[in-house]
Design an enzyme around this catalytic site. Sequence first.
Site, PDB file in Angstrom:
ATOM      1  N   GLU A 124      27.261  -9.281  83.409  1.00 23.68           N
ATOM      2  CA  GLU A 124      28.632  -9.458  83.880  1.00 23.68           C
ATOM      3  C   GLU A 124      28.758  -8.818  85.262  1.00 23.68           C
ATOM      4  O   GLU A 124      28.305  -7.698  85.434  1.00 23.68           O
ATOM      5  CB  GLU A 124      29.638  -8.800  82.934  1.00 23.68           C
ATOM      6  CG  GLU A 124      31.073  -9.080  83.359  1.00 23.68           C
ATOM      7  CD  GLU A 124      32.122  -8.495  82.403  1.00 23.68           C
ATOM      8  OE1 GLU A 124      31.741  -7.863  81.397  1.00 23.68           O
ATOM      9  OE2 GLU A 124      33.297  -8.671  82.687  1.00 23.68           O
ATOM     10  N   GLU A 267      29.648  -5.070  76.807  1.00 22.42           N
ATOM     11  CA  GLU A 267      29.914  -5.581  75.454  1.00 22.42           C
ATOM     12  C   GLU A 267      29.064  -6.768  75.033  1.00 22.42           C
ATOM     13  O   GLU A 267      29.490  -7.561  74.180  1.00 22.42           O
ATOM     14  CB  GLU A 267      31.391  -5.973  75.372  1.00 22.42           C
ATOM     15  CG  GLU A 267      31.802  -7.217  76.202  1.00 22.42           C
ATOM     16  CD  GLU A 267      32.373  -6.921  77.572  1.00 22.42           C
ATOM     17  OE1 GLU A 267      32.067  -5.844  78.137  1.00 22.42           O
ATOM     18  OE2 GLU A 267      33.118  -7.766  78.107  1.00 22.42           O
ATOM     19  N   HIS A 300      36.111   0.500  72.730  1.00 23.69           N
ATOM     20  CA  HIS A 300      36.443  -0.543  73.712  1.00 23.69           C
ATOM     21  C   HIS A 300      35.424  -1.686  73.643  1.00 23.69           C
ATOM     22  O   HIS A 300      35.791  -2.851  73.539  1.00 23.69           O
ATOM     23  CB  HIS A 300      36.478   0.088  75.109  1.00 23.69           C
ATOM     24  CG  HIS A 300      36.775  -0.870  76.219  1.00 23.69           C
ATOM     25  ND1 HIS A 300      38.022  -1.011  76.776  1.00 23.69           N
ATOM     26  CD2 HIS A 300      35.977  -1.759  76.866  1.00 23.69           C
ATOM     27  CE1 HIS A 300      37.983  -1.927  77.723  1.00 23.69           C
ATOM     28  NE2 HIS A 300      36.742  -2.406  77.803  1.00 23.69           N
ATOM     29  N   GLU A 301      34.145  -1.320  73.686  1.00 24.53           N
ATOM     30  CA  GLU A 301      33.116  -2.380  73.687  1.00 24.53           C
ATOM     31  C   GLU A 301      33.117  -3.113  72.355  1.00 24.53           C
ATOM     32  O   GLU A 301      32.938  -4.321  72.298  1.00 24.53           O
ATOM     33  CB  GLU A 301      31.721  -1.815  73.989  1.00 24.53           C
ATOM     34  CG  GLU A 301      31.619  -0.983  75.266  1.00 24.53           C
ATOM     35  CD  GLU A 301      32.209  -1.637  76.501  1.00 24.53           C
ATOM     36  OE1 GLU A 301      32.211  -2.875  76.594  1.00 24.53           O
ATOM     37  OE2 GLU A 301      32.703  -0.903  77.390  1.00 24.53           O
ATOM     38  N   GLU A 323      40.060  -7.533  79.722  1.00 21.54           N
ATOM     39  CA  GLU A 323      40.005  -6.096  80.021  1.00 21.54           C
ATOM     40  C   GLU A 323      41.351  -5.396  79.786  1.00 21.54           C
ATOM     41  O   GLU A 323      41.407  -4.328  79.179  1.00 21.54           O
ATOM     42  CB  GLU A 323      39.491  -5.852  81.438  1.00 21.54           C
ATOM     43  CG  GLU A 323      38.032  -6.286  81.656  1.00 21.54           C
ATOM     44  CD  GLU A 323      37.052  -5.679  80.667  1.00 21.54           C
ATOM     45  OE1 GLU A 323      37.400  -4.705  79.960  1.00 21.54           O
ATOM     46  OE2 GLU A 323      35.903  -6.189  80.578  1.00 21.54           O
TER      47      GLU A 323
END
Length: 882
Positions: A124, A267, A300-301, A323
């Site tokens: 990414e 992620e 978060h991931e 995000e």
Amino acid sequence: MSSTALKTIYLKEYTQPPFVIDRVKLHFELGEEQTVVTTTMTMRRDGGGDGALRLDGRHLQLLLVKLDGRVLMAKQYEVDEESLTIPMVPDSFVLEIQTLIKPQENTSLDGLYKSSGNFCTQCEAQGFRKITYYLDRPDVMTLFTTTIVADKAKYPVLLSNGNLVAQSELGDGRHSATWQDPFKKPCYLFALVAGQLEFVEDSFTTMSGRQVALRIYVERHNLDKCDHAMQSLKRAMRWDEQVYGREYDLDIYMIVAVDDFNMGAMENKGLNVFNSKYVLARPDTATDADFIGIESVIAHEYFHNWSGNRVTCRDWFQLSLKEGFTVFRDQEFTSDLFSRAVKRIDDVNRLRSYQFAEDGGPMSHPVRPESYVEINNFYTLTVYEKGAEVVRMISHLVGAAGFRKGSDLYFERHDGQAVTTEDFVQAMEDANGIDLTQFKRWYGQSGTPRLDCSSAYDAAAQRLTLTIRQSCPPTPGQATKLPFHIPVEIGLLAPDGADCPLQLAGEAAAMGTSRVLECKDEVQSFQFINIAHPPVPSLLRQFSAPVKLNYPYSSEELAFLMAHDSDPFNRWNANQQLALLLLHGLIEQKINGGTFDLQALGNGYSLYSEAFGQILAEQGGDLNLKAMAMALPTENYIAETLAVVDPIAIHEARWLLRGALSRDHEALLCENYENHLEQGRYNVKPESVGRRAVKNTALGLLASHDGSGIIELCYSQFNSADNMTDVMMALRCLTDIQCDERQQALAQFYDKWQGEPLIVDKWLALQAMSRLPTTLADIKTLMNHPAFNIKNPNKVRALISSFVNGNAYRFHSAEGYTFLADQIVILDRLNPQVAARLAAPLIQWRRYDEARQLLMCAELKRILALPTLSSDVREVVSKGLA
Ligand code: B3K
Ligand code: ZN
């Protein structure tokens, strides 16, 4: 990129991909000298047309192109620096491409690269095109099968996304593994890892009863630092089931920790790659803040598996779709598990200290940008943190249950798709039967809105009129703004400190004591009736919108809110605003050439000092909140509230106020220090973290004046502490004081921890943050120390970013600016993403006085004049000068 021309990509030019990739097979032959990648794509045309096939690719050596089994001759395709184009392809076909790459030479840490001898990837946003030619865009979703071949002794572990479907020994010392991902995904979620790694394993039973294997891969010597990350992962998986109804979908979830990583973590489907900073922790190696940070990044991931992977972004302008939403999700997770008020204060502090500056500066952009040159420059506080605020405002408008209905609909409607922020808002609207048309301006308009509030009390009518006027300053490309739809949560405090029941004119009865006012017009008035006495308004409770709010509070009113507001965020905020009034007064004295004189500021100091004493005297309650109430506004937030920033005056004023408070409350501070010494074993439960926070904040305050015995106290805590939180606070205090103990403690610390890169980072950062005048010289010396390595982003962040972003007092000088520009130039050749990020403080030059402006601009111009410069740095610096 060597030319000065920058290619801008526009959202309005988005078109659908002309081809679909139904399946891709990747075959990697990993070697020390070279890596050969064979990509086999089953493709077809989409939406008619007979145009050429253009694939993205960068820094690739093309070895072979085969179309439907036939090798193409060089004249049958075109290759340039950015692409491979095949003019003639049938409607459906199989394309095989072989490329050669050199991961061992890849210092950008983007694409396939090596970290501590192991292979790993970061794709990414556009790293996949550095691995093979491909349709490198998030709206091309495909089924991936990946085979990795490598020397078994050097790379015993071979990982990719999905499930392991085959393994074999190749007889020549090499082995291979094949992984298959059953979910379609864009290539930015592809990952590969190969190396000398070991793992800790656990398992999780999902809400429907499926067993998932959980593995954290690290280098052997780190196996004893994975427990917290593993427990955090399990908590995150459970929370997402309970709060969002989201279940994990593969049989295995893997996390790999690497030392060289541009960001916090990534992620990738089923195979997260993490900066080791967000995995490794033991009480003696990591601070409380590290433990909390790990839990939040792991979560978060993990949350991205739904908000990002199952439902992904149509294009990179939609980055905040995944995000902003995922940051909101991880914030709520931490709020639920740790402390809601403390988390909110932390997040607002970061927003006001950094995002507001970004939003008011030359790189200001909407949460959904309209254009970019280098997408990596848009992984910003605006896209992440303000994006999360926008999602939070929706949750304020529709309530928790309405938000869940909206997210259920969103996930159900768009599972397996690449969508837009419009689709997200549409789901919220449809699930709740509301119209968010005006609200969507938050995605398209940049800049921080300002709310000017006033109130008028009519004693005869027992009525309070609250008037809110909104405005938003011009930002690049957006001279004027339309009114935002802003949820403003408020309460009214009666003279005894209690919340008044709230009844708006026209309402039959009072409803609640706190409510969300929806501001949609430039000016709006709200009339509250049956208010028996003039109240003090508590505005923007919970910081319900990312705005700058002004209300002409007197010092007395702020002290009153500090003592009585039922909203803990606003109690803390009143404290900050009262301190700001004093700090503004002091800064003005300094700028006007005078010396500091607290007494000349009227009763402000005595009011604040008295309130401060009350906070110190408080027993019980949330100790983490108490510690926050003991802290003055950050220097960066103070700067944010000034028309012209004088970093020296800000630091000295703040230091003077700290010193005065510390002297005037020395006994109470010592008491707080003593009373909160830890008993029992270290743990990271909120109570225990809170005790350490109060104790260490007290220590920090005591160390800001020359009280007797403070050096000894710090040095003794440094030597006797059994946990890194206490060691670091003691060392931090000593680092600000010129004394023998400072040198001894720094030397002892390095001796003990030199083999632990993450702890060495702490040692570097502390020295970079020191307020002593020798700091820049010390940093220059440290750049040549074996502890420093400019190719490692964590080291750059520790030594350089900490200095330029967190030590304004010592950074803002001609030497500081030259030093930073020099580092940007060096880093630009190694790692453009990291280099571009470093430029952030320099492009804020307009906020400073003329002399500083000239110096900062001269450095920016020096960078821009270089004949070769990455598009990353060129975009930031040229926008910074525009
Ligand atoms: N999505 C990644 C960030 C990738 C950065 C690319 N330059 C981590 C995260 O936000 O979860
Ligand atoms: Zn993310």
